[in-house]
Design an enzyme around this catalytic site. Structure first.
Site, short mmCIF file in Angstrom:
data_model
loop_
_atom_site.label_atom_id
_atom_site.label_comp_id
_atom_site.label_asym_id
_atom_site.label_seq_id
_atom_site.Cartn_x
_atom_site.Cartn_y
_atom_site.Cartn_z
N PRO A 230 0.83 -1.35 0.12
CA PRO A 230 0.00 -0.25 0.03
C PRO A 230 0.79 1.30 -0.02
CG PRO A 230 -0.16 -1.11 2.18
CD PRO A 230 0.81 -1.93 1.33
N CYS A 231 1.58 1.51 -0.98
CA CYS A 231 2.24 2.94 -1.26
C CYS A 231 1.27 3.98 -1.36
CB CYS A 231 3.13 2.96 -2.41
SG CYS A 231 2.30 2.19 -3.90
N HIS A 232 -0.02 3.89 -1.66
CA HIS A 232 -0.94 4.90 -1.44
C HIS A 232 -1.14 5.56 -0.03
CE1 HIS A 232 -3.50 1.51 -0.65
NE2 HIS A 232 -4.28 2.30 -0.22
#
Length: 175
Positions: free
Chosen positions: A135-137
């Site tokens: 989950p880089c977001h």
């Protein structure tokens, strides 16, 4: 052989492209995002078991729940530092965020060093080839700025909103 498959996302999101070496998920990008186009030439489109697992994961995620499994994935060119950053991203719960600086502090402490560059963390986050699942977001700037998302700021905003984040605390950079 490299394989690809497309995933139709719900309204508000760009569709997604996934790639595999035949056994493992090797990439997941929003269609048209930075990095996606260079991975689709000379690929065979085929629905593989790992793509079925990824689709199941995405269906659960887009239904508003946090999946309780992660599809098998393999990342090429994975350095120790990138692995550390990925491990920290995987610890960020659904609906929460961390800053690049917070991740840098955790890694510095683990390494026993005084500090770590949040820009280096930012580069590793931006390098991530498997969006949403890793989950880089959920990683934001120190001032809650929604910067640095290879899938496009509109998708980052939509993902954070989808996870019921309080969007009033974030700022979107002006172009």
């Amino acid at each position: 052989m490299i394989y690809k498959y497309y995933y139709k996302t719900p309204d508000g999101f760009s569709d997604m492209l996934m790639t595999s070496d035949g056994e493992y998920l090797t990439g997941l990008w929003f269609d048209g995002s930075r990095g996606a186009s260079k991975h689709i030439s000379d690929c065979e489109e085929k629905l593989l078991p790992v793509f079925e697992d990824t689709i199941k994961w995405l269906d659960i995620y887009f239904s508003g729940k946090s999946p309780d499994f992660i599809p098998k994935y393999r990342i090429a060119n994975l350095t120790d530092f990138r692995r550390e950053v990925i491990d920290r991203m995987l610890e960020i719960p659904f609906g929460e965020t961390r800053t690049y600086g917070e991740i840098a502090k955790v890694i510095a402490k683990k390494r026993g060093t005084a500090k770590m560059s949040s820009r280096a963390v930012g580069r590793a986050v931006g390098w991530n080839p498997i969006c949403i699942i890793i989950p880089c977001h959920r990683v934001v700037g120190a001032n809650s700025s929604l910067t640095g998302y290879g899938g496009g700021i509109s998708n980052k905003v939509a993902l954070l909103r989808h996870e019921n984040n309080d969007m009033s605390k974030f700022t979107v950079p002006k172009k």
